[in-house]
Design a protein around this motif. Structure first.
Motif, PDB file in Angstrom:
ATOM      1  N   LEU A 104       0.802  -1.247  -0.022  1.00  0.00           N
ATOM      2  CA  LEU A 104      -0.253   0.014   0.029  1.00  0.00           C
ATOM      3  C   LEU A 104       0.817   1.305  -0.079  1.00  0.00           C
ATOM      4  O   LEU A 104       0.339   2.356  -0.169  1.00  0.00           O
ATOM      5  N   GLU A 113      -5.169   5.366  -4.916  1.00  0.00           N
ATOM      6  CA  GLU A 113      -5.723   6.074  -3.830  1.00  0.00           C
ATOM      7  C   GLU A 113      -6.323   7.663  -4.533  1.00  0.00           C
ATOM      8  O   GLU A 113      -7.338   8.027  -4.330  1.00  0.00           O
ATOM      9  N   ARG A 174      -5.100   0.229   5.127  1.00  0.00           N
ATOM     10  CA  ARG A 174      -5.226   1.535   4.685  1.00  0.00           C
ATOM     11  C   ARG A 174      -4.923   2.610   5.703  1.00  0.00           C
ATOM     12  O   ARG A 174      -4.228   3.612   5.651  1.00  0.00           O
TER      13      ARG A 174
END
Length: 207
Positions: A104, A113, A174
Motif C-alpha cells: 500500500l 488512492e 489503509r
C-alpha cells in the motif's frame, strides 16, 4: 514480406509503446497525490501527446482509468495465494498483513488512492459516468475474497469468518498506512501485531 505488412507491424509496435508510455505516465502522475493528476489532458501532456492520441488508445477518460486500474491489478497479482502452503495460520495472516502493508506504500497503490479520490463516491453515479472504471473496481472484491478463501482453505476454518476478515483487512491496512504517511505517534509495528493477533484468534475459534 510486403512493405505494407512490415509498416503495419511497425505501426502496431509504436501504438503499443505509446499505450504503455501513457499508462506509466498516468501511474506516475497519480502517484504524486496531486488531485489535478486525474486528468486525461495532463497525462497526454506528460508524454508530449494530445488528448486525441489518448482517445485513440483508450476511447475516452473512462477507458484510460479502467486500463490504469487493470494494469495495477496485473502487477499486484493474487496476494494471499503467494503465501507458503506449508505455513501456519499465524504465518499466513502475518504474511498477508505484511505484504499489504508494504504494497500500500507502492507507486501503484498511491496512484489508485488518488484516482479513487477523484471518482464519484456514489456507486450509481460512478457506474453512470465511468462504467468501465466501475466494472474494473467492482471486479477486485470477489477476486480478493476468493483468494483469501484459497489462502486458508486447507486449515478447516469457517469460510464465513474468512469472508469477514477479507472485508476487514484492506480498510484496516489503509488506516495503518495512512498513519505511517501522516507521521503517527503510535507504534505501528505494535498495531500490526495486534491486528494479526486479533485475526488469528478470531479464525482459530471458528471451528
Amino acid at each position: 514480406m510486403t512493405d505494407a505488412g512490415t509498416t503495419g507491424r511497425r505501426s502496431n509496435k509504436r501504438g503499443i509503446a505509446t499505450r504503455e508510455n501513457m499508462l506509466e505516465a498516468a501511474l506516475e502522475a497519480l502517484a504524486t497525490g496531486d488531485p489535478g493528476a486525474a486528468s486525461g489532458n495532463r497525462i497526454a501532456k506528460e508524454i508530449g501527446a494530445t488528448w486525441g492520441v489518448v482517445k485513440y488508445q483508450f476511447g475516452d477518460i473512462d477507458g484510460l482509468w479502467a486500463a490504469v486500474l487493470h494494469r495495477t491489478a496485473e502487477r499486484r497479482g493474487d496476494l494471499p495465494v503467494r503465501i507458503d502452503p506449508a505455513a501456519s495460520l499465524r504465518e499466513r495472516v502475518a504474511g498477508i498483513i505484511d505484504l499489504m502493508y508494504t504494497g500500500l506504500s507502492s507507486t501503484d497503490s498511491r496512484a489508485i488512492e488518488t484516482l479513487r479520490a477523484a471518482l464519484p463516491r456514489d456507486h450509481a453515479e460512478l457506474e453512470r459516468l465511468y462504467p468501465r472504471t466501475a466494472a474494473e473496481l467492482a471486479s477486485w472484491q470477489p477476486l480478493w475474497h476468493d483468494a483469501c478463501q484459497k489462502a486458508f482453505a486447507d486449515l478447516d476454518i469457517d469460510p464465513a469468518r474468512v469472508h469477514e476478515i477479507a472485508a476487514l483487512i484492506p480498510g484496516a491496512m489503509r488506516g495503518l498506512v495512512s498513519e505511517k504517511q501522516l507521521g503517527s505517534y503510535s507504534d505501528l509495528d505494535e498495531a500490526r501485531r495486534g491486528l494479526i493477533n486479533a485475526i488469528v484468534a478470531y479464525l482459530e475459534h471458528s471451528h
